[in-house]
Design a protein around this motif. Structure first.
Motif, PDB file in Angstrom:
ATOM      1  N   HIS A 231       0.828  -1.210   0.000  1.00  0.00           N
ATOM      2  CA  HIS A 231       0.000   0.000   0.000  1.00  0.00           C
ATOM      3  C   HIS A 231       0.864   1.262   0.000  1.00  0.00           C
ATOM      4  N   PHE A 235       0.156   3.810  -2.879  1.00  0.00           N
ATOM      5  CA  PHE A 235      -0.551   5.054  -2.592  1.00  0.00           C
ATOM      6  C   PHE A 235       0.376   6.204  -2.234  1.00  0.00           C
ATOM      7  N   TYR A 236       1.492   5.873  -1.611  1.00  0.00           N
ATOM      8  CA  TYR A 236       2.407   6.938  -1.235  1.00  0.00           C
ATOM      9  C   TYR A 236       3.609   7.012  -2.168  1.00  0.00           C
TER      10      TYR A 236
ATOM     11  N   ARG B  11      -9.188   6.877   3.621  1.00  0.00           N
ATOM     12  CA  ARG B  11      -7.937   7.586   3.349  1.00  0.00           C
ATOM     13  C   ARG B  11      -6.776   6.620   3.519  1.00  0.00           C
ATOM     14  N   PRO B  12      -5.811   6.642   2.625  1.00  0.00           N
ATOM     15  CA  PRO B  12      -4.710   5.670   2.698  1.00  0.00           C
ATOM     16  C   PRO B  12      -3.975   5.694   4.034  1.00  0.00           C
ATOM     17  N   ASN B  13      -3.762   6.888   4.608  1.00  0.00           N
ATOM     18  CA  ASN B  13      -3.013   6.898   5.872  1.00  0.00           C
ATOM     19  C   ASN B  13      -3.831   6.291   7.006  1.00  0.00           C
ATOM     20  N   THR B  85     -14.372   0.926   0.425  1.00  0.00           N
ATOM     21  CA  THR B  85     -13.375   0.843  -0.657  1.00  0.00           C
ATOM     22  C   THR B  85     -13.906   0.009  -1.812  1.00  0.00           C
TER      23      THR B  85
END
Lengths: 274, 468
Positions: A231, A235-236, B11-13, B85
């Motif tokens: 991930h 995503f980052y 949110r990914p984080n 998601t």
């Protein structure tokens, strides 16, 4: 049959040793032809290794997954096989053999010297899910090793101002980073299948999918850390040194799960992993 | 507020934090002893050693962390995040439209390849590009309204853009199965002696283990263990355990006999029966304390791994003050005519005083004080596990979905190649970009290969420059 088996293992070790010598010579003296010779010797060694595994299989009546010697031997076989298939598709990955082959023959040799005893199949092993679970676990180790080596070489190559010829001849960091990600993705996928297959096998044998025992917990932790890595990459867009460092951590977790945790805990997996 | 919550959960984080928290819970589960692996006595000892620390751990439910409220809440949040998601992935896949294709050029990251071609018309270039891409099994997408005429969009494995969705759907089904099992699964374990009949009532289970929601494992039939046997390999390692069980159902005319082995469960009346790896012997003793009413009792001993080692146990004799310490040999070898007889080395204690110590063979009687003890019978006992639940088909379904997703993502990855050709003063330039999936830029080396093929196909005389 025992002497045939040991003879075949020692012949494969000889070929792996010869391949290692040629890899080392080719990398340090920049001889591409010797690299190809090393690959050929690796294939021959793998052939004899396969014969040895088959002979042992016929002798003991079950596949190579019960005692520690069989487990190491089959894992090494898978690692070498994945390495050679990778070299076939991506010829610039041949340099990894400088690490893969020496580790392979050392581990097999250690296993042989430990006088491997025959173990018979216990009652819980009479199921097809055993094959799925163990096969994909070994595929995971094989692909994770390749990803780990790519990450390590990336970290080495990314050091600035090096005059070391070997490091300079390694593939470009971008390539190493890409391959590390791809192989890590494959390892994640294989690990997922292995864990689910293990849960189904546990249900067939003991009537429960998951008991939160140490091996199961650690395999779940490893899977989650792999998931975090995937991930983060996606995503980052993390790449480079951070990604390589995280991949090294994932590999350490796999080694800990498969080889260290069984030493310190007593579970149903303990006897068969080491 | 609901919308904000949805955005927050995906949110990914936030997802990263969820996964990290899950890992933390797992690590706590490894470090702190858990109730499903240790006896209540173990925790009493811990509590005596350090009461304050134990109280803290117990209050935070860390001794059964995987059924604790914080953990279940975290799983619930991850479940919601996965649902949202999946929903957004599904919506996006259905909504793949021209707008995505038009924005593709700006969305793409990574390398673009440009090659320069001279002395060719636009139509010729287009035809040659088509031939190269068709050879590579790409399909030309029809031009959308507003798409510039000098652009071509090729795709491969269109259906594979569903790969990530299918993979996550498999994980979602797996999570649902885990939640279902946590709440609804009914499980019971019983030690059944040969010849004994088990009545399907919850109170009779030795170790009942039901889900979080109320519900007991009962069934309207009985089953009896007719025979239990252990098969060994030549080196005395355990090979297989078999229980021959008879199902006695009032609604059926005849009882049904079935065999249960390890890894070969059987199903009857909606309940699945498994052969446990726990087994042993049940020793039957009768003790007459002098009042003419002998007390008959069974002592169950667990088998150890080695079949030649004796089975040991210690227990009270009911309705008496005696403690029996047993060391049972399934077949004792004597240099006499008592060969291959079951025998037990018995120590009978009253308080700390030994009342009797010696060997007792099957059928023998001994006297100690005013008591007469007879070793009546030896029978095998087998552990039978019964489960009522429907989780297995769901797990198979999730396994199939995960594998399918993986095949779509890795073996048949969705690919797009975007080609634009434009003319400057004299020459045509071709720009190639590509991506795999939604976000991964096409491999730079593969793009160069495509560009090289196009160049080799179309160009008679050429200039080439590549811009990175």
């Amino acid at each position: 049959m025992l002497q045939y088996e040991f003879s075949l293992f020692w012949v494969s070790i000889i070929f792996y040793v010869a391949a290692s010598i040629f890899f080392t010579y080719a990398v340090f003296f920049h001889k591409k032809g010797k690299l190809d010779l090393g690959i050929t010797l690796s294939w021959v060694g793998l052939f004899f290794h396969s014969l040895a595994v088959i002979v042992r299989w016929l002798r003991v009546g079950h596949g190579p997954y019960l005692d520690s010697f069989e487990s190491i031997s089959s894992t090494i076989w898978m690692v070498i096989f994945i390495y050679l298939m990778t070299c076939y598709r991506k010829p610039h990955m041949k340099f990894i053999g400088i690490v893969t082959l020496p580790v392979a023959f050392l581990l097999i040799g250690l296993g042989l010297l430990a006088n491997p005893q025959i173990q018979n199949l216990p009652s819980t092993f009479h199921t097809l899910w055993l094959i799925v679970h163990i096969l994909f676990a070994k595929l995971t180790v094989g692909t994770a090793i390749i990803a780990f080596l790519c990450s390590v070489f990336y970290l080495v190559k990314a050091k600035k101002e090096t005059t070391n010829n070997f490091i300079q001849r390694l593939p470009a960091p971008v390539r190493l980073d890409t391959y590390s990600f791809q192989f890590c993705g494959m390892a994640f996928v294989f690990w997922t299948i292995s864990v689910i297959a293990g849960a189904i096998w546990a249900h067939k044998s003991w009537g429960r999918f998951w008991a939160w025992d140490p091996i199961e917990l650690w395999s779940l932790i490893t899977w989650l850390v792999f998931g975090i890595y995937m991930h983060l990459r996606r995503f980052y867009m993390i790449k480079g040194r951070r990604a390589a460092a995280l991949m090294v951590m994932c590999f350490i977790l796999i080694v800990a799960t498969l080889f260290l945790v069984p030493f310190f805990t007593k579970t149903v997996h303990t006897e068969y992993l080491l | 507020m609901l919308h904000s919550l949805k955005r927050l959960l995906t949110r990914p984080n936030v997802i990263m934090w969820f996964m990290c928290l899950f890992v933390s819970f797992c690590l706590l589960g490894v470090i702190i002893p858990q109730t499903n692996f240790h006896s209540p006595g173990y925790f009493k000892l811990l509590a005596n050693r350090n009461p304050i620390l134990f109280n803290i751990i117990d209050t935070l439910q860390l001794t059964h962390i995987f059924t604790s409220i914080p953990f279940i809440f975290l799983v619930f949040l991850m479940y919601m995040a996965l649902v949202i998601t999946l929903r957004s992935q599904l919506k996006r896949q259905f909504r793949i439209s021209y707008s995505q294709k038009r924005n593709m050029a700006s969305e793409l990251e990574g390398k673009e390849n440009i090659c320069q071609i001279i002395n060719m018309s636009a139509a010729t270039i287009q035809n040659k590009i088509q031939s190269v891409m068709v050879r590579r099994h790409f399909t030309l997408c029809p031009k959308s309204i507003g798409q510039p005429l000098n652009t071509l969009l090729y795709t491969k494995y269109q259906k594979s853009r569903w790969g990530s969705f299918v993979f996550h759907l498999g994980l979602f089904v797996l999570l649902n199965t885990a939640i279902y099992a946590l709440f609804f699964n009914q499980r019971g374990f019983v030690q059944l002696i040969e010849g004994e009949t088990f009545i399907g009532r919850d109170a009779n289970w030795l170790v009942p283990s039901n889900g979080l929601l109320p519900g007991n494992l009962t069934f309207p039939f009985n089953f009896r263990l007719n025979k239990f046997c252990v098969h060994y390999w030549d080196n005395d390692q355990e090979k297989q355990l078999n229980s021959q069980v008879l199902f006695i159902d009032q609604s059926e005319k005849h009882p049904l006999e079935r065999e249960i082995s390890v890894s070969s469960p059987i199903e009857y009346g909606g309940v699945t029966f498994y052969q446990s790896q726990d087994f042993g012997y049940a020793l039957t003793f009768a003790m007459d304390t002098g009042d003419g009413n002998p007390i008959v009792t069974h002592f169950t001993l667990n088998a150890v791994g080695d079949k030649h080692k004796p089975l040991t146990g210690k227990s009270d004799f009911p309705e008496s003050n005696f403690i029996f310490k047993l060391k049972f040999h399934p077949d004792i070898y004597y240099p006499s005519f008592f060969l291959k007889q079951p025998g037990v080395e018995l120590t009978i204690l009253k308080g700390n005083i030994i009342q009797y110590e010696g060997r007792l063979l099957l059928g023998q009687t001994i006297q100690f004080g005013n008591n007469v003890l007879t070793f009546l019978d030896v029978r095998s006992w087998s552990g039978i596990i019964a489960i009522r639940g429907y989780a297995l088909p769901l797990v198979y379904c999730s396994f199939f979905l995960v594998i399918s997703g993986i095949l779509l993502i890795y073996i048949f990855p969705f690919q797009q190649i975007y080609i634009r050709f434009f003319k400057d003063d004299t020459d045509y330039h071709i720009m190639i970009k590509g991506r795999i999936g939604q976000r991964t830029a096409y491999n730079h080396f593969e793009l160069r290969q495509i560009e090289k093929e196009i160049r080799d196909t179309v160009v008679l005389t050429e200039k080439y420059s590549a811009t990175i």
